[in-house]
Design a protein around this motif. Structure first.
Motif, PDB file in Angstrom:
ATOM      1  N   THR A 137     -30.404  17.577  56.186  1.00  0.00           N
ATOM      2  CA  THR A 137     -31.151  18.769  55.828  1.00  0.00           C
ATOM      3  C   THR A 137     -30.339  19.815  55.473  1.00  0.00           C
ATOM      4  O   THR A 137     -30.851  20.824  54.957  1.00  0.00           O
ATOM      5  N   HIS A 138     -28.981  19.478  55.085  1.00  0.00           N
ATOM      6  CA  HIS A 138     -28.195  20.587  54.568  1.00  0.00           C
ATOM      7  C   HIS A 138     -27.355  20.034  53.480  1.00  0.00           C
ATOM      8  O   HIS A 138     -27.341  18.906  53.338  1.00  0.00           O
ATOM      9  N   THR A 139     -26.837  20.857  52.636  1.00  0.00           N
ATOM     10  CA  THR A 139     -26.010  20.780  51.558  1.00  0.00           C
ATOM     11  C   THR A 139     -24.560  20.514  52.048  1.00  0.00           C
ATOM     12  O   THR A 139     -24.144  21.272  53.056  1.00  0.00           O
ATOM     13  N   SER A 140     -23.722  19.908  51.360  1.00  0.00           N
ATOM     14  CA  SER A 140     -22.283  20.023  51.291  1.00  0.00           C
ATOM     15  C   SER A 140     -21.770  20.937  50.632  1.00  0.00           C
ATOM     16  O   SER A 140     -22.456  21.878  49.729  1.00  0.00           O
ATOM     17  N   PHE A 141     -20.235  21.185  50.559  1.00  0.00           N
ATOM     18  CA  PHE A 141     -19.736  22.115  49.489  1.00  0.00           C
ATOM     19  C   PHE A 141     -18.584  21.886  49.224  1.00  0.00           C
ATOM     20  O   PHE A 141     -17.942  20.972  49.258  1.00  0.00           O
ATOM     21  N   GLY A 142     -18.524  22.382  47.722  1.00  0.00           N
ATOM     22  CA  GLY A 142     -17.149  22.338  46.939  1.00  0.00           C
ATOM     23  C   GLY A 142     -17.382  21.182  45.799  1.00  0.00           C
ATOM     24  O   GLY A 142     -16.389  20.605  45.655  1.00  0.00           O
ATOM     25  N   CYS A 143     -18.441  20.963  45.432  1.00  0.00           N
ATOM     26  CA  CYS A 143     -18.729  20.050  44.205  1.00  0.00           C
ATOM     27  C   CYS A 143     -19.082  20.894  42.968  1.00  0.00           C
ATOM     28  O   CYS A 143     -19.661  20.178  42.212  1.00  0.00           O
ATOM     29  N   GLY A 144     -18.620  21.906  42.857  1.00  0.00           N
ATOM     30  CA  GLY A 144     -18.726  22.513  41.576  1.00  0.00           C
ATOM     31  C   GLY A 144     -17.940  22.364  40.432  1.00  0.00           C
ATOM     32  O   GLY A 144     -16.830  21.603  40.615  1.00  0.00           O
ATOM     33  N   VAL A 145     -17.847  22.977  39.496  1.00  0.00           N
ATOM     34  CA  VAL A 145     -16.924  22.679  38.081  1.00  0.00           C
ATOM     35  C   VAL A 145     -15.704  22.934  38.386  1.00  0.00           C
ATOM     36  O   VAL A 145     -14.947  22.276  37.758  1.00  0.00           O
ATOM     37  N   GLY A 146     -15.657  24.094  39.170  1.00  0.00           N
ATOM     38  CA  GLY A 146     -14.035  24.327  39.327  1.00  0.00           C
ATOM     39  C   GLY A 146     -13.508  24.069  40.666  1.00  0.00           C
ATOM     40  O   GLY A 146     -12.377  24.553  40.964  1.00  0.00           O
ATOM     41  N   SER A 147     -14.228  22.982  41.522  1.00  0.00           N
ATOM     42  CA  SER A 147     -13.632  22.600  42.487  1.00  0.00           C
ATOM     43  C   SER A 147     -12.462  21.394  42.197  1.00  0.00           C
ATOM     44  O   SER A 147     -12.697  20.664  41.583  1.00  0.00           O
ATOM     45  N   GLU A 148     -11.457  21.554  43.338  1.00  0.00           N
ATOM     46  CA  GLU A 148     -10.381  20.595  43.053  1.00  0.00           C
ATOM     47  C   GLU A 148     -10.891  19.394  43.895  1.00  0.00           C
ATOM     48  O   GLU A 148     -10.634  18.147  43.300  1.00  0.00           O
ATOM     49  N   LEU A 149     -11.307  19.640  44.983  1.00  0.00           N
ATOM     50  CA  LEU A 149     -11.942  18.407  45.996  1.00  0.00           C
ATOM     51  C   LEU A 149     -13.083  19.040  46.513  1.00  0.00           C
ATOM     52  O   LEU A 149     -13.373  20.576  46.886  1.00  0.00           O
ATOM     53  N   THR A 150     -13.932  18.142  47.181  1.00  0.00           N
ATOM     54  CA  THR A 150     -15.064  18.688  47.966  1.00  0.00           C
ATOM     55  C   THR A 150     -14.466  19.007  49.300  1.00  0.00           C
ATOM     56  O   THR A 150     -13.448  18.886  49.887  1.00  0.00           O
ATOM     57  N   PHE A 151     -15.286  20.319  49.917  1.00  0.00           N
ATOM     58  CA  PHE A 151     -14.713  20.562  51.043  1.00  0.00           C
ATOM     59  C   PHE A 151     -14.384  19.478  52.151  1.00  0.00           C
ATOM     60  O   PHE A 151     -13.554  19.465  53.048  1.00  0.00           O
ATOM     61  N   PHE A 152     -15.277  18.618  52.342  1.00  0.00           N
ATOM     62  CA  PHE A 152     -15.279  17.426  53.157  1.00  0.00           C
ATOM     63  C   PHE A 152     -14.231  16.465  52.984  1.00  0.00           C
ATOM     64  O   PHE A 152     -13.271  16.250  53.725  1.00  0.00           O
ATOM     65  N   GLY A 153     -14.012  16.142  51.450  1.00  0.00           N
ATOM     66  CA  GLY A 153     -13.017  15.243  51.171  1.00  0.00           C
ATOM     67  C   GLY A 153     -11.804  15.928  51.355  1.00  0.00           C
ATOM     68  O   GLY A 153     -10.875  15.171  51.781  1.00  0.00           O
ATOM     69  N   ARG A 154     -11.344  16.959  51.042  1.00  0.00           N
ATOM     70  CA  ARG A 154     -10.208  17.783  51.098  1.00  0.00           C
ATOM     71  C   ARG A 154      -9.677  17.906  52.648  1.00  0.00           C
ATOM     72  O   ARG A 154      -8.795  17.391  53.064  1.00  0.00           O
ATOM     73  N   ALA A 155     -10.755  18.240  53.487  1.00  0.00           N
ATOM     74  CA  ALA A 155     -10.322  18.314  55.093  1.00  0.00           C
ATOM     75  C   ALA A 155     -10.041  16.781  55.850  1.00  0.00           C
ATOM     76  O   ALA A 155      -9.348  16.755  56.499  1.00  0.00           O
ATOM     77  N   LEU A 156     -11.107  16.255  55.214  1.00  0.00           N
ATOM     78  CA  LEU A 156     -10.904  14.836  56.223  1.00  0.00           C
ATOM     79  C   LEU A 156      -9.809  13.986  55.556  1.00  0.00           C
ATOM     80  O   LEU A 156      -8.854  13.175  56.546  1.00  0.00           O
ATOM     81  N   PHE A 157      -9.725  13.713  54.404  1.00  0.00           N
ATOM     82  CA  PHE A 157      -9.111  12.503  53.764  1.00  0.00           C
ATOM     83  C   PHE A 157      -7.652  13.270  53.092  1.00  0.00           C
ATOM     84  O   PHE A 157      -6.805  12.461  53.548  1.00  0.00           O
ATOM     85  N   ASP A 158      -7.970  14.177  52.617  1.00  0.00           N
ATOM     86  CA  ASP A 158      -6.768  14.861  51.826  1.00  0.00           C
ATOM     87  C   ASP A 158      -5.620  15.599  53.000  1.00  0.00           C
ATOM     88  O   ASP A 158      -4.416  15.733  52.768  1.00  0.00           O
ATOM     89  N   GLU A 159      -6.283  15.922  54.017  1.00  0.00           N
ATOM     90  CA  GLU A 159      -5.466  16.526  55.141  1.00  0.00           C
ATOM     91  C   GLU A 159      -5.268  15.918  56.455  1.00  0.00           C
ATOM     92  O   GLU A 159      -4.147  15.578  56.574  1.00  0.00           O
ATOM     93  N   GLN A 160      -6.521  15.525  57.075  1.00  0.00           N
ATOM     94  CA  GLN A 160      -6.381  14.955  58.461  1.00  0.00           C
ATOM     95  C   GLN A 160      -5.932  13.496  58.615  1.00  0.00           C
ATOM     96  O   GLN A 160      -5.236  13.105  59.441  1.00  0.00           O
ATOM     97  N   LEU A 161      -6.510  12.932  57.399  1.00  0.00           N
ATOM     98  CA  LEU A 161      -6.047  11.554  57.813  1.00  0.00           C
ATOM     99  C   LEU A 161      -4.611  11.128  56.910  1.00  0.00           C
ATOM    100  O   LEU A 161      -4.243  10.016  56.982  1.00  0.00           O
TER     101      LEU A 161
END
Length: 465
Positions: free
Chosen positions: A384-408
């Motif tokens: 029922t909610h949107t994710s965030f960080g998928c706009g024209v100026g985004s480098e990565l989505t908030f989810f992809g950045r936090a989970l994959f590019d940082e924690q993993l």
């Protein structure tokens, strides 16, 4: 006949801004000089051009045609105003003349135009609330208020020139029609993004050619043939990374990042197929279509040990409320992908152990159709909610950045990485002003895949760095 009163340029600006807030301009019968009108046109044009540059995130070039095209509507407005304005030569306290009307009007619309451009700038840099970018009723309400305001401003200014009520109503209706036509058919902007090929909205666009089709026909087959075989006694990771939305670069970047992460951190080099829709990758990566997704999963099933290896499927795009993953690769028509289609492809391939990650709005709707005791499912948001960080100026989505590019990059445990990433995502969404509430990423882990993931984690942790 006495010479008309002359006012300084600053006074015309002040009274024009006054008209912009629906107040009567206090210019009497004064007339602007030709150089004052030219100065106002030049001043406000330069402001529009300067703000327009900020509407494009990244490199851009000035498009003279894009700046000149909207001026036809200004010419049409001048013709309408000339038609309804009273023909009065004598000076007095009532404003008169087309030159005076134009000097006031072109200044009165500046605040509204600036506001609209600032909204566009915020969208370009992913600074608007999520509901605004999704066409929520609140976004339409903002535009409606702007339209009503500018029409009311035009009617109020015409009334100040003693335009008769019936003529004023006709003028307002004419302006409304003119604005609608301009927004619908002439959305030209003075700045365009730099790209080899531009679509109608300034996006890089796929150029279909015989060479492109021929390259694509063999590309997926070659990628499948190049997949490394499974290794007996080893829990191997195979991957299919799917980025079907060509109109925003963030999805291609995220798919590329995840592909490299799987290869480098999960010992999957030679075992990952990346599918993407983007103008720049048509001759390098297979298209991200539902048919290719099905073929890629089948190809992975042919090479892997279906009972012991793990297939990692990563999908990143915009998500809809019906849970379908949006796809675009104009002028090529691409169908969206549904959770049921992915489940069917996995079942048909006979792959038992699956890690499925869906980075999209409303992705929680994928959990039910995909979850079972042999599957780990992670989503960037609940149903029922949107994710965030998928706009024209985004480098990565908030989810992809936090989970994959940082924690993993710190752990091989998917569960540990997810647990660490969720509070980071929450904090960043709050800082960014996400208006529809926390995206609430979800994870469901089947009990029979846990031991296999633990074995994989232990092997990767023990491997030489």
């Amino acid at each position: 006949m006495p010479e008309p009163e002359r006012l300084p340029l600053a006074r015309w600006i002040a009274e024009g801004l006054r008209a912009g807030v629906l107040l009567r301009p206090r210019v009497g019968g004064a007339q602007p000089t030709p150089w004052q009108v030219a100065a106002l046109v030049a001043l406000w044009s330069l402001l529009e051009i300067a703000l327009g540059r900020l509407e494009v995130a990244g490199d851009a070039h000035f498009d003279l045609r894009g700046w000149l095209v909207p001026w036809w509507s200004t010419a049409a407005m001048l013709l309408m105003a000339w038609w309804v304005l009273p023909r009065r030569e004598e000076a007095g306290e009532t404003p008169r003349g087309l030159a005076a009307w134009f000097a006031l009007w072109i200044t009165a619309v500046v605040p509204i135009n600036c506001f609209a451009q600032l909204v566009s700038i915020a969208q370009a840099y992913d600074a608007m609330p999520a509901w605004f970018n999704e066409g929520d009723w609140r976004a339409w309400l903002v535009y409606l208020v702007l339209w009503v305001w500018i029409l009311a401003m035009g009617a109020r200014l015409a009334a100040a020139f003693d335009v008769r009520p019936r003529a004023n109503t006709a003028l307002t209706a004419g302006f409304a029609l003119l604005f609608a036509i301009a927004a619908w058919q002439f959305p030209d902007r003075p700045w365009q993004p730099d790209a080899l090929a531009q679509g109608p909205e300034g996006k890089p666009q796929l150029q279909l050619s015989q060479e492109t089709f021929e390259a694509q026909q063999g590309m997926l087959r070659q990628a499948a043939a190049n997949l490394a075989p499974e290794r007996p006694g080893v829990v191997d990771v195979y991957g299919v990374v799917f980025s079907p939305y060509a109109n925003e670069d963030v999805f291609l970047r995220e798919g590329t990042m995840v592909t490299r992460l799987l290869e480098e951190r999960f010992d999957a080099a030679g075992r990952v197929m990346q599918l993407a829709n983007h103008a720049t990758t048509a001759e390098a990566l297979p298209w991200a279509t539902p048919a290719n997704l099905d073929r890629a999963i089948a190809a992975a099933g042919e090479k892997m040990d279906r009972e012991r290896d793990v297939l990692f499927v990563y999908l990143t795009s915009h998500g809809a409320k019906d849970f379908k993953l949006e796809a675009a690769n104009a002028p090529l028509a691409v169908d969206p992908v549904s959770p049921g289609e992915l489940r069917q492809a996995l079942d048909n391939a006979g792959i038992r152990h699956r890690v499925i990650v869906v980075s999209a709005c409303y992705a929680g709707g994928w959990v039910g159709p995909l979850a079972d005791e042999h599957t780990l499912v992670m989503t960037a948001a609940d149903a029922t909610h949107t994710s965030f960080g998928c706009g024209v100026g985004s480098e990565l989505t908030f989810f992809g950045r936090a989970l994959f590019d940082e924690q993993l990059r710190k752990t091989h445990s998917l569960e540990q990485a997810f647990a660490a990433a969720v509070p980071v995502i929450r904090e960043r969404e709050q800082a960014a002003g996400k208006s529809d509430g926390f995206s609430n990423p979800l994870m469901q882990v089947g009990e029979k895949i846990r031991p296999l993931l633990r074995e994989l984690e232990q092997r990767l942790d023990a491997a030489p760095k």
